[in-house]
Design a protein around this motif. Structure first.
Motif, short mmCIF file in Angstrom:
data_model
loop_
_atom_site.label_atom_id
_atom_site.label_comp_id
_atom_site.label_asym_id
_atom_site.label_seq_id
_atom_site.Cartn_x
_atom_site.Cartn_y
_atom_site.Cartn_z
N LEU A 839 0.81 -1.22 0.00
CA LEU A 839 0.00 0.00 0.00
C LEU A 839 0.84 1.27 0.00
N THR A 840 2.15 1.14 0.26
CA THR A 840 2.98 2.34 0.25
C THR A 840 3.38 2.75 -1.16
N ALA A 841 3.09 1.90 -2.15
CA ALA A 841 3.43 2.25 -3.54
C ALA A 841 2.66 3.50 -3.96
N ASN A 842 3.36 4.40 -4.64
CA ASN A 842 2.73 5.65 -5.07
C ASN A 842 1.99 5.41 -6.38
N THR A 847 -6.17 3.51 -7.98
CA THR A 847 -5.57 2.17 -7.84
C THR A 847 -5.56 1.73 -6.39
N LEU A 848 -5.23 2.64 -5.47
CA LEU A 848 -5.18 2.27 -4.06
C LEU A 848 -6.56 1.90 -3.53
N GLY A 853 -10.15 -2.51 -1.48
CA GLY A 853 -11.30 -3.40 -1.62
C GLY A 853 -10.88 -4.85 -1.79
N GLU A 854 -9.85 -5.09 -2.63
CA GLU A 854 -9.39 -6.46 -2.86
C GLU A 854 -8.81 -7.09 -1.60
N LEU A 855 -8.21 -6.26 -0.73
CA LEU A 855 -7.63 -6.76 0.52
C LEU A 855 -8.67 -6.90 1.62
N GLY A 856 -9.91 -6.46 1.36
CA GLY A 856 -10.96 -6.56 2.37
C GLY A 856 -10.88 -5.51 3.45
N LEU A 862 -18.10 -0.22 -2.18
CA LEU A 862 -17.84 1.18 -1.83
C LEU A 862 -16.51 1.66 -2.41
N ALA A 863 -15.52 0.77 -2.38
CA ALA A 863 -14.20 1.12 -2.94
C ALA A 863 -14.33 1.45 -4.42
#
Length: 911
Positions: A839-842, A847-848, A853-856, A862-863
């Motif tokens: 998640l730290t990727a810029n 995209t974040l 959402g994919e990580l729950g 909503l995402a």
């Protein structure tokens, strides 16, 4: 044709006068002339006297000249030399002859009168001999004269010794010039070395034979004419002191190459060409047998030279590479710069080579300075065979083919576009300047389909009566009137076809633009010479009020609308821009003011190209932001590099300094008018480092924000540096790391989620990225409530600072707007990066959100809904800004459902 000798009567006579010459010719003809040592060859000729005595310089030089001409004829007609070898050898020999005879003449003059001394500098003076025309361009004909200009540095007097008679420097150099001309051009038993033409000097044949630098400067400023700019393009100093040559160049360059794009030169060259053509036609009427002038005739060599040089005169002030003197090299540059297509340039080079080769073969017959086909059928047949063609008919057919192509290309640039507007140019200007005609103008606009024709007519008359336009020269007023008249129908058509905008509003924007450029005749010339550019202007300003304002502020960008060259938007074009920008900045080294303008011009031109693609619907908002961010990165990197070179006591050649981007630049979401949020870091233990890097940061800001005639680059915001406005402008990487670990506020860590290394030292950049990763991946699970509370408090502060009371939805600040989405993303990154380092990727907010959402971490629906909302709001914000509105507010109905999804996600995250 049995041999080259049988084709050239000059060569036959030369060999017949002394059969021993055949051996010398045969030996020399085996060698490439590009490497011929003229000094050694001259020594051989000088020693070849039958009396045993060495020949004087004049005789030896003439004999060498005749040998060289005959060798060129032998090699060229035998297919062993190409055009480049021929013209280069002749140009080198002309340089050698001038230099050798000037040295001898100077020795004689100083022996009689002493050394000329400058009255201001006290230095000995040397004469600069300037080669002009084809000699200056390194493309001299085999039987051409040489065009020269004599310049000396300063007035003063000669320092006469015993038995010498002192002269003024002016008189000294005039006498020296006369001696030089006689030494080269006088016809003796051995012929001549070169005919010399001095007509290009200041004031022509009525002017002094030699001029001081001051005289040249005064003449070019006060009396220099357009055709002289054309002539001085090729000026090249064959002799003289390097410092004096540089001083002359500094005088001539601004006269020849204007700092703006000079499209007015098209009309000047058109006029000059018409005069040349009229004289050629007159001569051909008087002497029909001397038709087919391959130099000055229709589609001839001169038209190719004009084609190359018009681009030099238009653009050479801004692009130093185009100050090339060679026609062939200039044509190749035009292909590289995409000013002409590569295919067109290849065809022009083919025609140029054919015509120059034909010109040489005409001159090989008698060593005569001729450019027309001979009258004799036998001689025409000989010339055809020299060209490798079977007969005169084949020669004429090939000649016509080349000339037709050249003429077509010439007409494409130089045909008088004003004739196509129809009618008298003065008529629309007179009509619009009279308020009594408002009703008639309104009726004309209504017939064209204008909405609000009365309002548009009133605006048209008011603009025409404005003092700025009333005081224009009559020619400019008439040209502007014709442009307005042409534009009216185009405005009606563009609005009707696009279904966007209003005719009256678009006319108003166009009139604002015309008022801004009215006193720059070059821009009026551009729109007149390239009528399709006016239509492109109209389409652009109709589509975007911001584009209209930007073009009005930076009319030099009209050049970007000339054609579709360089319309790509990929990495290759950015790399080409980087290379071109670096070359231009290198060329302007030491001239900070010019470098500031170069940066602004390059940035604005690239931005404008992106704008054109954007308005044509070829770029999504995300892709546009990527391109604008990459462009900003390039500019930032160049400014750091160039500003560092202006630090007088810099302690190292390459600074250990980096720029880190935050905000929109950090997140690669830059818009057309975004400012840059940056901080400055360094990693350098030298005692001078903190002070020098502080100066560099200050200069960086100055270079970015200073208003010059070319405008501004970016506004810079450094408030996100450690300790904010009260902190140091530049931090060491170690101090930055300590601050982030122990002192930074939550909102500063929020900002860090959108930060990235932008430019400068890559090592510092890598260390910054490591620090950022470490800080963002801290385990904040035990302080989750505190994290939520701090994010909510910061959001409330921003909300309170931008209350929504307009009845329209603020895309950025209202509940459910873009700030809410950005804060949600920042919170989730800070909260969950410990468990999910990816998640730290810029990667941007959209995209974040998908990753969350994919990580729950949040509801996937909503995402997706929040991502869709962010995409739509960015698009709407972009559209609003393109219309020139400061506040990004829209009808709430457009975003109501999307904002509601964002509010639901906010409540799910923060309660």
């Amino acid at each position: 044709m049995n041999s080259p000798a049988s084709a050239s009567r000059f060569l036959q006579r030369w060999l017949g006068a002394d059969p021993a010459r055949a051996g010398r010719l045969a030996a020399l003809a085996e060698l490439s002339l590009s490497s011929l040592d003229f000094g050694a060859a001259l020594a051989l000729e000088s020693a070849a006297s039958q009396s045993g005595n060495r020949l004087p310089l004049g005789r030896a030089m003439r004999r060498l000249r005749n040998l060289l001409i005959c060798t060129i004829i032998e090699r060229d007609l035998a297919g062993r030399a190409d055009l480049d070898e021929v013209v280069t050898a002749m140009s080198r020999f002309a340089d050698f002859a001038v230099q050798s005879h000037l040295a001898e003449s100077m020795n004689e003059m100083t022996a009689a009168h002493g050394v000329p001394i400058g009255q201001d500098s006290g230095r000995p003076q040397q004469m600069m001999v300037l080669a002009m025309g084809k000699h200056g361009g390194g493309e001299l004909n085999v039987s051409s004269d040489i065009d020269l200009i004599f310049v000396y540095p300063e007035d003063g007097d000669t320092q006469a010794g015993h038995g010498q008679r002192s002269l003024s420097n002016h008189e000294f150099f005039i006498r020296l010039g006369k001696k030089l001309i006689a030494a080269i051009a006088e016809i003796t038993e051995d012929g001549f070395t070169f005919r010399v033409d001095m007509a290009l000097r200041p004031n022509g044949k009525s002017g002094p034979l030699a001029c001081s630098l001051n005289m040249v400067e005064d003449y070019l400023i006060v009396q220099g004419r357009e055709w002289e700019r054309y002539a001085w393009v090729k000026a090249r100093a064959v002799t003289g002191d390097a410092a004096d040559i540089a001083a002359l160049d500094a005088i001539v360059r601004p006269f020849v190459f204007r700092r703006y794009l000079d499209f007015g030169v098209i009309d000047a060259i058109r006029t000059m060409h018409a005069q040349i053509r009229a004289e050629v036609n007159r001569q051909e009427r008087l002497h029909p047998e001397r038709s087919h002038n391959v130099k000055l005739g229709r589609g001839g060599i001169r038209e190719i030279e004009f084609l190359a040089q018009v681009f030099q005169l238009i653009r050479g002030g801004r692009d130093p590479a185009l100050r090339e003197r060679s026609t062939r090299k200039t044509l190749r540059l035009l292909a590289e710069r995409e000013l002409l297509t590569a295919d067109t340039v290849e065809r022009l080079l083919e025609a140029y080579t054919f015509l120059r080769n034909l010109e040489h073969r005409l001159q090989y017959l008698e060593d005569a300075q001729t450019h027309t086909l001979p009258a004799s059928p036998e001689d025409r047949q000989t010339v055809a065979r020299m060209m490798g063609l079977p007969d005169e008919a084949a020669l004429l057919a090939r000649l016509d083919e080349q000339r037709v192509f050249v003429a077509a290309q010439f007409d494409a640039i130089f045909a008088d576009k004003a004739d196509k507007t129809g009618g008298d140019q003065a008529e629309p200007a007179a009509t619009m300047s009279d308020p009594e005609n408002s009703e008639a103008i309104a009726q004309q606009l209504a017939s064209l389909g204008f909405d609000r024709p009365q309002e548009a007519a009133a605006r048209l008359v008011a603009t025409w009566q404005a003092p700025r336009l009333q005081t224009l020269p009559e020619a400019s007023r008439n040209r502007l009137g014709a442009l307005v008249n042409t534009a009216l129908a185009q405005i009606a058509a563009v609005v009707r076809e696009s279904g966007v905008g209003s005719q009256a509003a678009t006319l108003g924007r166009l009139l604002d633009f015309f008022e801004a450029i009215a006193r720059r005749s070059a821009y009026l010339s551009l729109l007149t010479e390239y009528p399709h550019t006016l239509e492109r202007v109209i389409r652009m300003i109709n589509a975007s009020g911001w584009a209209a304002t930007f073009l009005t502020q930076h009319p030099i960008l009209l050049d970007e609308l000339l054609d579709d060259r360089g319309r790509g938007n990929g990495a290759d074009e950015l790399a080409a821009l980087a290379s071109s920008l670096a070359a231009q900045l290198d060329a302007a080294a030491g001239d900070t003011e010019r470098q500031l303008d170069i940066l602004r011009e390059a940035h604005h031109a690239r931005l404008f190209r992106l704008l054109a693609l954007d308005l044509a619907g070829e770029l999504s908002v995300e892709r546009l932001a990527d391109h604008l961010s990459a462009l900003a990165d390039l500019i930032v990197a160049e400014v750091v590099q160039r500003a560092w070179l202006t630090i007088p006591k810099r302690h190292r050649e390459v600074p250990r300094f980096a720029v880190v981007a935050y905000g929109k630049l950090g997140g690669k979401e830059l818009g057309y008018v975004s400012d840059l949020d940056v901080i400055f870091l360094f990693d350098d233990e030298d005692q001078d480092a903190p002070g020098n890097y502080a100066k560099l940061a200050q200069r960086f800001i100055t270079w970015m924000t200073t208003h010059t005639p070319a405008g501004i680059l970016f506004d810079i915001d450094t408030a996100l540096r450690p300790d904010g406005a009260s902190g140091m402008l530049v931090s060491s990487i170690g101090a930055f790391e300590r601050y982030q670990r122990s002192s930074a506020w939550i909102w500063e860590h929020q900002a860090l989620t959108r930060a990235r290394f932008c430019a400068g030292d890559a090592g510092i950049g890598a260390r910054f990225e490591a620090i950022r990763e470490e800080v963002l991946r801290q385990d904040r699970s035990a302080r989750e409530a505190e994290l939520r509370e701090e994010v909510v408090k910061m959001r409330k502060r921003m909300h309170d600072a931008h209350p929504g009371n307009s009845g329209r939805f603020d895309l950025k600040h209202d509940d459910g707007g873009m700030i809410d989405i950005e804060f949600i993303v920042q919170y989730l990154v800070l909260r969950h990066s410990f468990e999910h380092p990816q998640l730290t990727a810029n990667k941007g907010n959209i995209t974040l959100l998908r990753m969350f959402g994919e990580l729950g971490l949040i509801d996937q629906a909503l995402a997706q809904g929040a991502a869709d909302a962010y995409r739509l709001m960015r698009k709407l914000q972009h559209q609003v800004r393109l219309q020139g509105q400061e506040q990004a507010r829209v009808d709430p109905v457009l975003v109501a459902s999307h904002a509601e999804v964002v509010v639901r996600l906010w409540r799910a995250c923060f309660g």
